[in-house]
Write an enzyme that holds these catalytic residues in place. Structure first.
Site, short mmCIF file in Angstrom:
data_model
loop_
_atom_site.label_atom_id
_atom_site.label_comp_id
_atom_site.label_asym_id
_atom_site.label_seq_id
_atom_site.Cartn_x
_atom_site.Cartn_y
_atom_site.Cartn_z
N ALA A 65 -5.25 -7.06 6.52
CA ALA A 65 -6.33 -6.11 6.76
C ALA A 65 -5.91 -4.78 6.15
CB ALA A 65 -6.57 -5.98 8.26
N GLY A 109 -3.70 -10.45 7.98
CA GLY A 109 -5.06 -10.99 7.92
C GLY A 109 -5.28 -11.90 6.73
N GLU A 112 -4.06 -15.17 7.90
CA GLU A 112 -5.03 -15.63 8.91
C GLU A 112 -6.32 -16.13 8.24
OE1 GLU A 112 -3.83 -12.83 12.67
OE2 GLU A 112 -4.79 -11.86 10.98
N GLU A 132 2.68 -7.95 10.97
CA GLU A 132 2.07 -6.85 11.74
C GLU A 132 3.09 -6.13 12.61
OE1 GLU A 132 0.81 -9.89 11.33
OE2 GLU A 132 -1.37 -9.81 11.05
N1 DAK Z 1 -3.63 -2.39 3.41
C1 DAK Z 1 -3.89 -1.37 2.56
N2 DAK Z 1 -3.29 -1.23 1.35
C2 DAK Z 1 -2.36 -2.15 1.01
C3 DAK Z 1 -2.03 -3.25 1.86
C4 DAK Z 1 -2.72 -3.34 3.10
N3 DAK Z 1 -2.52 -4.37 3.94
N4 DAK Z 1 -1.07 -3.95 1.23
C5 DAK Z 1 -0.81 -3.36 0.05
N5 DAK Z 1 -1.61 -2.28 -0.08
C6 DAK Z 1 -1.64 -1.34 -1.21
C7 DAK Z 1 -0.42 -0.43 -1.23
O1 DAK Z 1 -0.57 0.63 -0.33
C8 DAK Z 1 -0.40 -0.02 -2.67
O2 DAK Z 1 -1.38 0.99 -2.85
P1 DAK Z 1 -1.06 2.31 -3.72
O3 DAK Z 1 0.16 2.89 -3.09
O4 DAK Z 1 -0.79 1.78 -5.10
O5 DAK Z 1 -2.29 3.12 -3.59
C9 DAK Z 1 -0.88 -1.27 -3.41
O6 DAK Z 1 -1.57 -2.05 -2.43
C10 DAK Z 1 0.26 -2.09 -3.95
O7 DAK Z 1 1.16 -2.36 -2.88
P2 DAK Z 1 2.73 -2.09 -2.98
O8 DAK Z 1 3.03 -0.96 -3.90
O9 DAK Z 1 3.24 -2.01 -1.59
O10 DAK Z 1 3.20 -3.45 -3.69
P3 DAK Z 1 4.60 -4.17 -3.57
O11 DAK Z 1 4.60 -5.25 -4.58
O12 DAK Z 1 5.74 -3.18 -3.62
O13 DAK Z 1 4.64 -4.81 -2.09
C11 DAK Z 1 3.68 -6.04 -0.22
C12 DAK Z 1 3.74 -5.85 -1.78
C13 DAK Z 1 2.58 -7.06 0.05
C14 DAK Z 1 5.01 -6.61 0.25
C15 DAK Z 1 3.39 -4.68 0.46
O14 DAK Z 1 2.23 -4.11 -0.15
C16 DAK Z 1 3.11 -4.81 1.92
O15 DAK Z 1 4.04 -4.95 2.75
N6 DAK Z 1 1.83 -4.71 2.32
C17 DAK Z 1 1.44 -4.68 3.73
C18 DAK Z 1 1.53 -6.06 4.34
C19 DAK Z 1 1.13 -6.01 5.82
O16 DAK Z 1 1.78 -5.37 6.66
N7 DAK Z 1 0.08 -6.69 6.14
C20 DAK Z 1 -0.46 -6.79 7.52
C21 DAK Z 1 -1.52 -5.72 7.72
S1 DAK Z 1 -2.18 -5.69 9.37
C22 DAK Z 1 -8.34 -8.48 13.15
C23 DAK Z 1 -8.36 -9.10 11.93
C24 DAK Z 1 -7.28 -8.93 11.09
C25 DAK Z 1 -6.22 -8.14 11.45
C26 DAK Z 1 -6.20 -7.53 12.67
C27 DAK Z 1 -7.28 -7.68 13.53
N8 DAK Z 1 -9.47 -8.67 14.04
C28 DAK Z 1 -10.48 -9.64 13.69
C29 DAK Z 1 -9.52 -7.96 15.27
C30 DAK Z 1 -5.14 -8.02 10.49
C31 DAK Z 1 -4.20 -7.08 10.51
C32 DAK Z 1 -3.31 -6.97 9.35
O17 DAK Z 1 -3.37 -7.73 8.42
#
Ligand code: DAK
Length: 258
Positions: A65, A109, A112, A132
Site C-alpha cells: 500500500a 499489500g 496480499e 509492515e
Molecule cells: N509506498 C509508497 N512509495 C513506495 C513504496 C510504498 N509501499 N515502496 C516504494 N516506494 C517508492 C519509494 O519511496 C521510491 O520513491 P522515490 O523516493 O523515488 O520518490 C520509489 O518507490 C523506489 O523505491 P526505492 O528507492 O525504495 O527502491 P529500492 O529498490 O531501493 O527498494 C523496496 C525497493 C521495495 C525494498 C523498498 O522500496 C521498500 O522497502 N518499499 C516499502 C515496502 C513496504 O514496507 N511495504 C509495505 C507497505 S504497508 C489494508 C490493505 C493493505 C494494507 C494495509 C491495510 N486494508 C484493506 C485495511 C497494506 C499495507 C502495506 O502494504
C-alpha cells in the site's frame, strides 16, 4: 474506460491488467485500487474474456500500500473512514479466474493482492514479504490470515514478525506460488495458462474456482458436500455432455459456455 494507474488490454480471450506506477514500484494508492476494481468489473462483464491475468513490472508486482498516502493519518481518521478498505478485496469477488503473474517485489499489500488472486505464477526474480512490522504496523489485507493458509504458521509468523523476504524458490517450495517461470517468459506463460482456462467451459471453470475457494471457508465435510453438489450440477450443462462425448469420440470438445 480511461485508467491512470493501470494498463488494460485483451489478448484473445484473456484480459491483462498491468499495475503501472513504475516510479513508486506500483505502490497501491487509492486511485490504483479504484482503477483495478473498475477494470475487473469491465472484464467480468465482457463475454469475450474467460480469464484474467494481473501483473506488475519487472521490478515490482507491487511494493505494498502507498506508505506516503497513509503516513500522516491518525487512528481516528483510519477508523472512521474505514481506511483503504473499500475496493481492496475486489479481486476476491471476481467470478472469472484471476492469475497473478509476479515479478520482483510483492510486499505488504502487494503480497496480499497476489494472494487474493486464484493462483500465483512467479518469475524467478519474485520476492514476497509482509514487512509492515518494519514500518510500525501490521498487515491489513490478509498477510496474517491468507499467508498462513498458503505457507503454514511458522513461515507466515516469521515473515510477519521479522519482515523477512521470501525468494521465488522458497515460495514455490512452500506452496505460495504454483510455478516459477524465467522472468523473460512470465507474461507469455501467464497468458498461455489463462488462455487454457479461458478455453474451458466458462461455467465449469467458475464452478471449479468456487469449489476450491470453499475449502478455505468451511469444514471438510461441508466442503465435500458443496463439491459433490456442484459436480452434480455440471450435469445440467451442455458443455459437460460435450466434454464427455468428445472424449469418447477422441476429438477436441467444442464448449459453448452453456
Ligand atoms: N509506498 C509508497 N512509495 C513506495 C513504496 C510504498 N509501499 N515502496 C516504494 N516506494 C517508492 C519509494 O519511496 C521510491 O520513491 P522515490 O523516493 O523515488 O520518490 C520509489 O518507490 C523506489 O523505491 P526505492 O528507492 O525504495 O527502491 P529500492 O529498490 O531501493 O527498494 C523496496 C525497493 C521495495 C525494498 C523498498 O522500496 C521498500 O522497502 N518499499 C516499502 C515496502 C513496504 O514496507 N511495504 C509495505 C507497505 S504497508 C489494508 C490493505 C493493505 C494494507 C494495509 C491495510 N486494508 C484493506 C485495511 C497494506 C499495507 C502495506 O502494504
Amino acid at each position: 474506460m480511461a485508467y491512470e494507474h493501470i494498463l488494460v488490454e485483451t489478448r484473445g480471450n484473456v484480459g491483462l491488467i498491468t499495475l503501472n506506477r513504475p516510479k513508486a514500484l506500483n505502490a497501491l494508492c487509492a486511485g490504483l485500487i479504484e482503477d483495478l476494481g473498475n477494470a475487473l468489473d469491465e472484464m467480468e462483464a465482457n463475454d469475450e474474456i474467460g480469464a484474467i491475468v494481473l501483473t506488475g513490472s519487472e521490478k515490482a508486482f507491487a511494493a505494498g500500500a502507498d506508505i506516503k498516502e497513509m503516513k500522516d493519518k491518525e487512528y481516528i481518521d483510519v477508523y472512521m473512514e474505514n481506511f483503504i478498505t473499500k475496493g481492496w478485496e475486489h479481486v476476491t469477488t471476481c467470478r472469472k479466474p484471476v492469475v497473478a503473474a509476479v515479478a520482483g517485489y510483492a510486499l505488504g499489500g502487494g503480497c496480499e493482492m497476489a494472494m487474493m488472486c486464484d493462483f500465483i505464477l512467479a518469475a524467478d526474480t519474485a520476492k514476497f514479504g509482509q514487512p509492515e512490522i518494519t514500518i510500525g504496523t501490521i498487515a491489513g489485507a490478509g498477510g496474517t490470515q491468507r499467508l498462513p493458509r498458503y505457507v503454514g504458521k511458522s513461515k507466515a509468523m516469521e515473515m510477519n514478525l521479522t519482515g523477512r523476504i521470501m525468494e521465488a524458490d522458497e515460495a514455490e517450495r512452500s506452496g505460495l506460488v504454483s510455478r516459477i517461470i524465467p522472468a523473460d517468459d512470465l507474461i507469455d506463460e501467464a497468458i498461455t495458462t489463462a488462455q487454457k482456462i479461458a478455453n474451458m467451459s466458462r461455467p465449469v471453470a467458475m464452478a471449479a474456482k468456487e469449489a476450491v475457494n470453499r475449502a478455505f471457508e468451511t469444514t471438510l465435510k461441508e466442503g465435500i458436500l458443496f463439491e459433490r453438489r456442484t459436480f452434480h450440477a455440471t450435469f445440467a450443462l451442455e458443455d459437460r455432455k460435450e466434454g464427455m462425448e468428445a472424449f469418447a469420440a477422441k476429438r477436441q470438445p467444442q464448449f459453448k459456455n452453456r
